[in-house]
Design an enzyme around this catalytic site. Structure first.
Site, PDB file in Angstrom:
ATOM      1  CB  VAL A  20      -0.942   0.018   1.221  1.00  0.00           C
ATOM      2  CG1 VAL A  20      -1.785   1.290   1.219  1.00  0.00           C
ATOM      3  CG2 VAL A  20      -1.834  -1.221   1.232  1.00  0.00           C
ATOM      4  CE  LYS A  21       4.299   5.152  -4.977  1.00  0.00           C
ATOM      5  NZ  LYS A  21       4.459   5.114  -6.461  1.00  0.00           N
TER       6      LYS A  21
END
Length: 218
Positions: free
Chosen positions: A86-87
């Site tokens: 998850v960025k």
């Protein structure tokens, strides 16, 4: 040093994978839009398509800028595939979300990092990766590579497990210099990776070998 490719183009990803040196992929909304991929369902399907090509981590970026939105999007992205990272943006709620995901064992990539202090906060929050944008610093006449060196020193001082993912790679020498200063990962376009293959003496030598081999067969 790990090699990631920064794109949403499946053909470029396949080509990089075929070289046998690809370790992962990073993407963002701009790269998705560049490939004409719009709409939530299409974007999620595209992330899955990327995961089916590569063996390593695939950074998928949230678009929310508030904590609750990041958590909602991040949990949905993480549930897509085990390779998804998850960025999150380097803002206050992004750091809060990073800590939340870290406590739950969900891997994160804190992006849009431009200072050692930001990288320190990301590591304290348990980020898996931190993405300093060295190319964008170079664009404004600031030494982006110096930032990578500073983050490396800080992380080594305190044995942080967060990996430095050097982003906004512009060219092949960025890749080489990142390796020299100890970046854990680089992410850039396919051209920056393929550029490592090139040297005029290699071409000259190979052509000479081919010509000599032809004469031997006469």
């Amino acid at each position: 040093m790990k090699f990631f490719i920064d794109t949403a183009n499946l053909e470029d990803i396949k080509e990089a994978q075929a070289l046998g040196v690809l370790d992962g992929v990073t993407t963002n909304p701009s790269l998705m839009a560049k490939e004409g991929i719009t709409g939530k369902d299409n974007i999620l399907k595209h992330y899955l398509a990327i995961c089916n090509i590569v063996d390593g981590d695939v950074s998928a970026e949230v678009i929310s800028t508030d904590f609750d939105g990041m958590i909602r999007e991040g949990e949905e992205l993480a549930a897509l595939h085990e390779q998804i990272v998850v960025k999150l943006p380097m803002i206050a709620d992004g750091i809060k979300a990073c800590k939340y995901f870290s406590d739950k064992g969900i891997r994160t990539n804190v992006t849009l990092v431009f200072s050692p202090g930001q990288a320190l906060l990301a590591a304290k929050a348990g980020a898996t990766y931190v993405s300093p944008f060295l190319g964008r610093l170079d664009d404004i006449s600031t030494d982006g590579m110096h930032l990578i060196s500073e983050i490396r020193e800080i992380y080594d001082n305190y044995a942080f497990n967060t990996q430095i993912l050097s982003a906004s790679i512009r060219h092949t020498m960025h890749v080489v210099n990142c390796a020299k200063v100890g970046s854990d990962v680089m992410t850039g376009p396919l051209s920056s990776i393929k550029g490592l293959l090139k040297h005029p003496l290699t071409d000259i030598g190979l052509n000479q070998f081919i010509e000599d081999a032809k004469r031997m067969q006469l």
